[in-house]
Design a protein around this motif. Structure first.
Motif, PDB file in Angstrom:
ATOM      1  N   SER A 147       0.856  -1.190   0.000  1.00  0.00           N
ATOM      2  CA  SER A 147       0.000   0.000   0.000  1.00  0.00           C
ATOM      3  C   SER A 147       0.889   1.237   0.000  1.00  0.00           C
ATOM      4  N   TRP A 148       0.283   2.383  -0.284  1.00  0.00           N
ATOM      5  CA  TRP A 148       1.049   3.625  -0.390  1.00  0.00           C
ATOM      6  C   TRP A 148       1.623   4.061   0.950  1.00  0.00           C
ATOM      7  N   THR A 149       1.084   3.558   2.058  1.00  0.00           N
ATOM      8  CA  THR A 149       1.622   3.915   3.367  1.00  0.00           C
ATOM      9  C   THR A 149       3.037   3.363   3.563  1.00  0.00           C
ATOM     10  N   ASN A 185       0.206   5.715  -9.328  1.00  0.00           N
ATOM     11  CA  ASN A 185      -0.489   6.672  -8.469  1.00  0.00           C
ATOM     12  C   ASN A 185      -1.776   7.182  -9.112  1.00  0.00           C
ATOM     13  N   SER A 224      -5.848   4.369  -5.800  1.00  0.00           N
ATOM     14  CA  SER A 224      -6.188   3.327  -4.828  1.00  0.00           C
ATOM     15  C   SER A 224      -5.217   3.375  -3.656  1.00  0.00           C
ATOM     16  N   LYS A 225      -5.605   2.771  -2.554  1.00  0.00           N
ATOM     17  CA  LYS A 225      -4.677   2.697  -1.430  1.00  0.00           C
ATOM     18  C   LYS A 225      -3.591   1.664  -1.706  1.00  0.00           C
ATOM     19  N   TRP A 226      -3.876   0.762  -2.670  1.00  0.00           N
ATOM     20  CA  TRP A 226      -2.898  -0.244  -3.068  1.00  0.00           C
ATOM     21  C   TRP A 226      -2.022   0.309  -4.193  1.00  0.00           C
TER      22      TRP A 226
END
Length: 415
Positions: free
Chosen positions: A265-267, A305, A309-311
């Motif tokens: 995920s982007w986190t 990006n 999505s969060k993925w």
């Protein structure tokens, strides 16, 4: 000489007796507690020691009458005279009843039940969702059709061999895992009291004497693309707009496992520092892994990006990308390799075409390095050296060189 008691109590005396022990004769006593609770006890001598056997309550619902207490005491007295220990007899009866109840439970406990019980108790501790699914899938595919409905207490070596022998040579890796899972389930069932005796799925000293060792079989490896062919494959990927193509190239450039990529995920991404930090909970070794991102890997993320999505790489119908998406892409490209095999290609390239030290490449693959002593002294992750190596790897993959191994030159010094 004291008078020998015989039928000293009356029904009225039983009701009005004060706290203490009241003898009726012949070993029968009435016990009255301070709370007013009353019970019958038979006292007898065994090996010079006085012992008590409870007969039942003397008051309240279901109370034993004085007459019935005397009859029970007489029966026990006759047993003691015949050499029987009433307490030992009672304990044995209780043990027999418990064993019979356990046997009844065991006879109705199937292997499928035992396996589901084990999985339910342990799957929360399995970090990898794929591992949990593989447990269920292998049991459903290979084990349950043969022994799933058999009582777990009756599973024998012949039953285990009926599962393993058809797949032992052609699917050695799968067969070995199936055997291990059967052994684990049977050990768990034994610990819970559902079966007894030796484990028929045990390898050492048992199945090892029947089945050929895996070292004598052809062990399945992940098919890999020769590293010299990678530039052409990556060039091919650039012409494809599918999310799977971006994910596959990103997987190749980072030398990570497919599960680590599709679950990202982007986190976890720091684009400013060009670092992808995979948490310990998603790593096979259970340890956080930092991945240096090459300029091309960052460019892929810039494209990804736009998915919003969060993925990093979302699926077509929500959630993250399917685990089969990259594999199916390779199949459409007519590439005879697995996604995992690109890690082998990276390792071969690092060993044959660069001067990077062994441990640098191993750490890039998130492999465990050295023994416990060495790991205790090695606190760093060689991140700076790994960043230079991954940049070189990306340049090689982007070179468009289809001619083979004339790639990144050897360094003049060891890194």
């Amino acid at each position: 000489m004291p008078r020998k008691l015989h039928n000293a109590l009356t029904s009225l005396a039983v009701k009005g007796a004060k706290p203490g022990r009241h003898a009726d004769g012949g070993g029968l006593h009435l016990l009255v507690k301070e709370t007013g609770a009353r019970s019958w006890v038979y006292r007898f001598m065994l090996n010079g020691k006085a012992r008590d056997v409870g007969l039942g309550s003397a008051a309240g619902a279901g109370a034993m009458s004085l007459a019935d207490a005397r009859l029970a005491a007489t029966a026990l007295r006759l047993k003691v005279k015949a050499g029987t220990d009433p307490l030992a007899e009672r304990k044995q009866a209780a043990a027999d009843a418990a064993a019979a109840a356990q046997a009844a439970i065991a006879s109705s406990m199937t292997f499928r039940d035992a396996a589901e019980t084990y999985i339910g108790a342990n799957e929360a501790s399995w970090r990898n969702p794929k591992h949990r699914q593989q447990w269920r899938n292998t049991l459903a595919s290979y084990v349950y059709p043969v022994i799933g409905d058999l009582p777990v207490a009756t599973i024998e070596t012949a039953n285990v061999l009926a599962i393993l022998e058809p797949i032992w040579k052609d699917k050695a890796e799968t067969a070995s895992r199936v055997r291990g899972r059967i052994e684990t389930v049977l050990d768990s069932a034994k610990a819970r009291g559902y079966r007894q005796g030796e484990n028929p799925a045990r390898w050492r000293g048992h199945l090892a004497q029947i089945l050929p060792a895996r070292s004598r079989l052809t062990r399945g490896h992940h098919k890999a693309v020769p590293y010299g062919d990678l530039p052409a494959l990556v060039t091919n990927l650039h012409g494809r707009k599918a999310t799977a193509a971006l994910a596959l190239e990103f997987t190749i450039l980072t030398a990570c496992r497919s599960g680590e990529v599709i679950g990202a995920s982007w986190t976890e991404i720091d684009t400013d520092k060009a670092v992808w930090t995979i948490p310990a909970s998603r790593m096979k070794a259970g340890k956080e892994h930092r991945v240096p991102l090459s300029p091309r890997a960052l460019a892929i993320l810039e494209e990804a990006n736009a998915f919003g999505s969060k993925w990093l790489f979302p699926g077509a119908i929500g959630g993250n990308l399917s685990g089969m998406a990259m594999a199916m892409l390779l199949r459409r490209m007519k590439v005879d390799a697995t996604v995992h095999g690109f890690r082998s290609a990276f390792r071969d390239w690092a060993a044959e075409c660069t001067g990077y030290a062994h441990e640098v490449a191993e750490m890039a693959l998130a492999h465990t390095i050295g023994d416990k002593v060495e790991r205790a002294y090695r606190r760093g992750d060689l991140f700076g050296k790994r960043r230079r190596m991954m940049d070189d790897w990306a340049k090689f993959c982007m070179s468009g060189n289809t001619g083979g191994a004339s790639v990144t030159p050897l360094r003049a010094y060891q890194l």
